[in-house]
Structure formats: C-alpha cells, structure tokens
Scaffold this motif. Structure first.
Motif, PDB file in Angstrom:
ATOM      1  N   ARG A  42      -8.990   6.624   8.691  1.00 18.44           N
ATOM      2  CA  ARG A  42      -9.612   5.371   8.245  1.00 18.44           C
ATOM      3  C   ARG A  42      -8.757   4.679   7.178  1.00 18.44           C
ATOM      4  NH1 ARG A  42     -13.912   7.142   5.492  1.00 18.44           N
ATOM      5  NH2 ARG A  42     -14.776   5.082   5.187  1.00 18.44           N
ATOM      6  N   ARG A  43      -8.674   3.380   7.303  1.00 24.26           N
ATOM      7  CA  ARG A  43      -7.930   2.579   6.338  1.00 24.26           C
ATOM      8  C   ARG A  43      -8.762   1.366   5.949  1.00 24.26           C
ATOM      9  NH1 ARG A  43      -5.580   6.607   6.941  1.00 24.26           N
ATOM     10  NH2 ARG A  43      -3.357   6.997   7.243  1.00 24.26           N
ATOM     11  N   ARG A  44      -8.523   0.873   4.736  1.00 21.11           N
ATOM     12  CA  ARG A  44      -9.223  -0.334   4.305  1.00 21.11           C
ATOM     13  C   ARG A  44      -8.189  -1.396   3.958  1.00 21.11           C
ATOM     14  NH1 ARG A  44     -12.880   1.291  -0.014  1.00 21.11           N
ATOM     15  NH2 ARG A  44     -10.945   1.555  -1.144  1.00 21.11           N
ATOM     16  N   GLY A  54       0.849  -1.188   0.000  1.00 21.84           N
ATOM     17  CA  GLY A  54       0.000   0.000   0.000  1.00 21.84           C
ATOM     18  C   GLY A  54       0.883   1.235   0.000  1.00 21.84           C
ATOM     19  N   GLU A  55       0.257   2.383  -0.268  1.00 21.46           N
ATOM     20  CA  GLU A  55       1.033   3.617  -0.362  1.00 21.46           C
ATOM     21  C   GLU A  55       1.563   4.045   1.009  1.00 21.46           C
ATOM     22  OE1 GLU A  55      -1.322   7.146  -1.420  1.00 21.46           O
ATOM     23  OE2 GLU A  55      -3.085   5.921  -1.127  1.00 21.46           O
ATOM     24  N   GLY A  56       2.464   4.999   1.011  1.00 23.11           N
ATOM     25  CA  GLY A  56       3.033   5.513   2.250  1.00 23.11           C
ATOM     26  C   GLY A  56       1.933   5.976   3.196  1.00 23.11           C
ATOM     27  N   GLY A  57       2.025   5.595   4.451  1.00 25.08           N
ATOM     28  CA  GLY A  57       1.036   6.019   5.440  1.00 25.08           C
ATOM     29  C   GLY A  57      -0.221   5.165   5.468  1.00 25.08           C
ATOM     30  N   SER A  58      -0.246   4.083   4.672  1.00 28.61           N
ATOM     31  CA  SER A  58      -1.462   3.248   4.649  1.00 28.61           C
ATOM     32  C   SER A  58      -1.557   2.349   5.872  1.00 28.61           C
ATOM     33  CB  SER A  58      -1.533   2.434   3.349  1.00 28.61           C
ATOM     34  OG  SER A  58      -0.396   1.616   3.218  1.00 28.61           O
ATOM     35  N   GLY A  59      -0.465   2.188   6.608  1.00 28.55           N
ATOM     36  CA  GLY A  59      -0.548   1.435   7.868  1.00 28.55           C
ATOM     37  C   GLY A  59       0.216   0.126   7.879  1.00 28.55           C
ATOM     38  N   LYS A  60       1.062  -0.109   6.866  1.00 22.04           N
ATOM     39  CA  LYS A  60       1.806  -1.372   6.792  1.00 22.04           C
ATOM     40  C   LYS A  60       2.674  -1.577   8.032  1.00 22.04           C
ATOM     41  CE  LYS A  60       3.869  -0.055   2.953  1.00 22.04           C
ATOM     42  NZ  LYS A  60       3.264   1.290   2.757  1.00 22.04           N
ATOM     43  N   THR A  61       3.430  -0.528   8.374  1.00 26.04           N
ATOM     44  CA  THR A  61       4.331  -0.643   9.520  1.00 26.04           C
ATOM     45  C   THR A  61       3.544  -0.796  10.823  1.00 26.04           C
ATOM     46  OG1 THR A  61       6.095   0.566   8.430  1.00 26.04           O
ATOM     47  CG2 THR A  61       6.132   0.582  10.831  1.00 26.04           C
ATOM     48  N   LEU A  62       2.460  -0.062  10.938  1.00 27.75           N
ATOM     49  CA  LEU A  62       1.662  -0.171  12.165  1.00 27.75           C
ATOM     50  C   LEU A  62       1.131  -1.585  12.373  1.00 27.75           C
ATOM     51  CD1 LEU A  62      -0.355   3.158  12.464  1.00 27.75           C
ATOM     52  CD2 LEU A  62       1.148   2.147  14.171  1.00 27.75           C
ATOM     53  N   ARG A 112      -9.099   1.749  11.854  1.00 29.30           N
ATOM     54  CA  ARG A 112      -8.847   3.166  12.084  1.00 29.30           C
ATOM     55  C   ARG A 112      -7.504   3.326  12.812  1.00 29.30           C
ATOM     56  NH1 ARG A 112     -11.707   7.826  12.245  1.00 29.30           N
ATOM     57  NH2 ARG A 112     -13.577   6.794  11.528  1.00 29.30           N
ATOM     58  N   ILE A 113      -6.732   4.325  12.385  1.00 33.88           N
ATOM     59  CA  ILE A 113      -5.462   4.611  13.052  1.00 33.88           C
ATOM     60  C   ILE A 113      -5.707   5.622  14.166  1.00 33.88           C
ATOM     61  CG2 ILE A 113      -3.173   5.625  12.745  1.00 33.88           C
ATOM     62  CD1 ILE A 113      -3.195   4.415   9.928  1.00 33.88           C
ATOM     63  N   THR A 114      -5.238   5.287  15.360  1.00 33.46           N
ATOM     64  CA  THR A 114      -5.417   6.189  16.501  1.00 33.46           C
ATOM     65  C   THR A 114      -4.041   6.558  17.044  1.00 33.46           C
ATOM     66  OG1 THR A 114      -5.373   4.458  18.157  1.00 33.46           O
ATOM     67  CG2 THR A 114      -7.508   4.906  17.128  1.00 33.46           C
ATOM     68  N   ASP A 128       9.633   4.962  19.823  1.00 32.55           N
ATOM     69  CA  ASP A 128       8.428   5.708  20.242  1.00 32.55           C
ATOM     70  C   ASP A 128       7.155   5.075  19.706  1.00 32.55           C
ATOM     71  OD1 ASP A 128      10.152   7.432  21.308  1.00 32.55           O
ATOM     72  OD2 ASP A 128       9.729   9.120  19.963  1.00 32.55           O
ATOM     73  N   ARG A 129       7.232   4.637  18.448  1.00 34.22           N
ATOM     74  CA  ARG A 129       6.012   4.070  17.830  1.00 34.22           C
ATOM     75  C   ARG A 129       5.666   2.733  18.478  1.00 34.22           C
ATOM     76  NH1 ARG A 129       5.790   4.395  11.485  1.00 34.22           N
ATOM     77  NH2 ARG A 129       3.608   4.076  11.981  1.00 34.22           N
ATOM     78  N   LEU A 130       6.712   1.956  18.781  1.00 39.15           N
ATOM     79  CA  LEU A 130       6.482   0.678  19.466  1.00 39.15           C
ATOM     80  C   LEU A 130       5.937   0.939  20.866  1.00 39.15           C
ATOM     81  CD1 LEU A 130       6.888  -2.221  18.610  1.00 39.15           C
ATOM     82  CD2 LEU A 130       9.211  -2.129  19.480  1.00 39.15           C
TER      83      LEU A 130
HETATM   84  P1  ATP Z   1       5.449   3.746   4.471  1.00 44.00           P
HETATM   85  O1  ATP Z   1       5.214   3.119   3.111  1.00 44.00           O
HETATM   86  O2  ATP Z   1       5.828   5.175   4.365  1.00 44.00           O
HETATM   87  O3  ATP Z   1       6.390   2.958   5.315  1.00 44.00           O
HETATM   88  P2  ATP Z   1       3.259   2.669   6.064  1.00 44.00           P
HETATM   89  O4  ATP Z   1       2.226   2.049   5.199  1.00 44.00           O
HETATM   90  O5  ATP Z   1       4.224   1.775   6.745  1.00 44.00           O
HETATM   91  O6  ATP Z   1       4.005   3.795   5.224  1.00 44.00           O
HETATM   92  P3  ATP Z   1       2.674   3.628   8.684  1.00 44.00           P
HETATM   93  O7  ATP Z   1       4.060   4.045   9.003  1.00 44.00           O
HETATM   94  O8  ATP Z   1       2.159   2.386   9.310  1.00 44.00           O
HETATM   95  O9  ATP Z   1       2.447   3.535   7.121  1.00 44.00           O
HETATM   96  O10 ATP Z   1       1.764   4.857   9.046  1.00 44.00           O
HETATM   97  C1  ATP Z   1       0.379   4.784   9.148  1.00 44.00           C
HETATM   98  C2  ATP Z   1      -0.099   6.049   9.808  1.00 44.00           C
HETATM   99  O11 ATP Z   1       0.451   6.083  11.108  1.00 44.00           O
HETATM  100  C3  ATP Z   1       0.310   7.346   9.152  1.00 44.00           C
HETATM  101  O12 ATP Z   1      -0.609   7.793   8.211  1.00 44.00           O
HETATM  102  C4  ATP Z   1       0.333   8.287  10.323  1.00 44.00           C
HETATM  103  O13 ATP Z   1      -0.989   8.741  10.570  1.00 44.00           O
HETATM  104  C5  ATP Z   1       0.705   7.413  11.482  1.00 44.00           C
HETATM  105  N1  ATP Z   1       2.143   7.556  11.801  1.00 44.00           N
HETATM  106  C6  ATP Z   1       3.188   7.479  10.964  1.00 44.00           C
HETATM  107  N2  ATP Z   1       4.338   7.711  11.613  1.00 44.00           N
HETATM  108  C7  ATP Z   1       3.985   7.936  12.894  1.00 44.00           C
HETATM  109  C8  ATP Z   1       4.698   8.226  14.072  1.00 44.00           C
HETATM  110  N3  ATP Z   1       6.025   8.346  14.071  1.00 44.00           N
HETATM  111  N4  ATP Z   1       4.009   8.389  15.215  1.00 44.00           N
HETATM  112  C9  ATP Z   1       2.673   8.270  15.234  1.00 44.00           C
HETATM  113  N5  ATP Z   1       1.951   7.987  14.145  1.00 44.00           N
HETATM  114  C10 ATP Z   1       2.585   7.835  13.000  1.00 44.00           C
END
Ligand code: ATP
Ligand code: MG
Length: 224
Positions: free
Chosen positions: A198-200, A31-39, A217-219, A66-68
């Motif tokens: 919101r994410r799908r 998915g595109e940047g910020g779609s939530g893959k890492t989360l 939903r990302i919180t 911090d994110r963890l």
């Molecule tokens: P990428 O392709 O850039 O790695 P990703 O799909 O892994 O993007 P995430 O990093 O999971 O996306 O981010 C999902 C959402 O989490 C972002 O849209 C943002 O709202 C939030 N987010 C990103 N970085 C942080 C952060 N450092 N702290 C808190 N929330 C974040």
C-alpha cells in the motif's frame, strides 16, 4: 490549452490531480526509496506510448526493461518504439539528456507527449558533500529551468522525481534541493510507504486544488 490534464493511468493519482498531470508545467514526485516514484513514471510513459505519443524518458537509476514489460503487459514492443530512453551516467550527461529531450519536444517532428526525469537528484545528491555542491545546484537549476520553458512552450506535461532526506529537527522526510527545486514544480506529490504494497499519494502543492491524499497498491504488474 493551459490547465489540460494528461492521465497517468494510475486512477487514484489521476483523481488526486483533478484528471492527471497538468500540461505547461512540472510535476514533482518525491518520497523514500520504494515509495513508487519510478512505477508511476513507467505507468504514465506506457500509457502515453500506447496512445502513440513519444515519451522522452531520462533514467538515472537503470530502469530495467523487465519492469516496463510487466507494466506494458504484452505491448512492450509498441511501448519501446515510442519511448526515447536516455541513461546518463553523470550530472553533466543528465544535463545533456535534458537538453536533447527539450529539443526533441520543441522540434515537433515526433509528437512528444511526456518528458520524464527519474531521478532529477540522484547525481545532484552526489555533489552535496563535496566542493562541487554549487556546480551541482547550478546544473540542476538550469535543467529545471529548461524543462519549465519546454513544458510551457510545447504545452507538455513533465514529471521529475526527487529523493528525500530526514530533517533531524522536525523528524520529517523532505525533498532534496530545497526551495529552488520546489519552486520549479507547479505540482508536488509526496508518496508514502504504508504497510505491504500500500502507498499513499499526498498532494502537497497544486495551483487550483487543496491538500488531499489517495491510496494505491503496488502489484506484480505495476500499480492499481
Ligand atoms: P527509489 O527512490 O529507490 O528509486 P521509487 O520510489 O522509484 O524508489 P519504485 O522503484 O517505483 O520506487 O518501487 C516501488 C515498489 O515497486 C517497490 O517497493 C517494490 O515493491 C517494487 N519494485 C521495485 N523494483 C522492482 C522490480 N525490479 N520488479 C518488480 N517490482 C519492483
Ligand atoms: Mg525510482
């Protein structure tokens, strides 16, 4: 046994996957940047670590503690004790980190419950515009093959994330690497950004489930 599920802890995604990540194979999140893959990866790693399983987490993007911490909610020390974090700085280092993670999983002295490669294609993408494209493709292919063998041999879920490119002909966002990457994954989930947090999640490939989707939903503290 094959077909076992490992919940990620993200309810809608677990439901979409029929209970969670399948063991004995690779799950691709693209998915595109910020779609939530890492989360999603961080959430799954936290869940496994709190269940006292070891997690091999290969992070090419510099995930901050911090994110963890936000996801672990007061249990960060316990989580960090179980997460074996590798932060490769090149595709060659990534290949080594994958081999190390696979060796740890096979070794069995620490009960590894999950291997994460986030992102599989960050360094690979850098090879695409130059002479080293074939080398990049070969390296990534070998890494994915080793991960498939480890997932099957050690009865383990493995998650990798993939970035996207815009197909100018169709206008669609497509995962990098084309068919050889998608063949390596037993399950493929596309993450779409909707409005706000919101994410799908869309199930694009699964050996027993049809195409379906779920929203989450990302919180501030991760996903719900
Ligand atoms: P990428 O392709 O850039 O790695 P990703 O799909 O892994 O993007 P995430 O990093 O999971 O996306 O981010 C999902 C959402 O989490 C972002 O849209 C943002 O709202 C939030 N987010 C990103 N970085 C942080 C952060 N450092 N702290 C808190 N929330 C974040
Ligand atoms: Mg990411």
């Amino acid at each position: 046994m094959p077909g076992d599920r490992c919940p990620t802890g993200v309810g809608p995604i677990d439901q979409l996957l029929g209970g969670g990540l399948e063991t004995d194979g690779l799950t691709e999140l693209y998915g595109e940047g910020g779609s939530g893959k890492t989360l999603v990866c961080l959430q799954a790693a936290t869940r496994l670590a709190l269940a006292d399983r070891w997690v091999c987490y290969i992070d090419t993007e510099g995930v901050s503690v911090d994110r963890l911490e936000a996801i672990a909610q007061g249990h960060i020390e316990q989580v960090l004790k179980r997460v074996l974090l590798a932060t490769p700085k090149s595709l060659a280092e990534q290949t080594k980190a994958v081999s190390t993670a696979c060796a740890l999983a096979r070794d069995g002295r620490r009960p590894v419950g999950l291997v994460v490669l986030d992102s599989a294609t960050f360094y690979y993408r850098l090879t695409l515009s130059g002479d080293s494209e074939d080398d990049g493709r070969q390296a990534l292919g070998r890494e994915l093959a080793e991960l498939v063998a480890t997932a099957i041999g050690s009865h383990l879920p493995v998650v990798f994330t993939n970035q996207v490119w815009r197909n100018q002909r169709t206008g669609e966002l497509e995962p990098l690497g084309g068919s050889f990457v998608n063949h390596a994954a037993k399950t493929i989930v596309r993450l779409d950004k909707l409005t706000g947090g919101r994410r799908r999640a869309v199930l694009m490939k699964h050996r027993s489930l049809g195409e379906s989707s779920a929203e989450f939903r990302i919180t501030g503290s991760g996903l719900e």
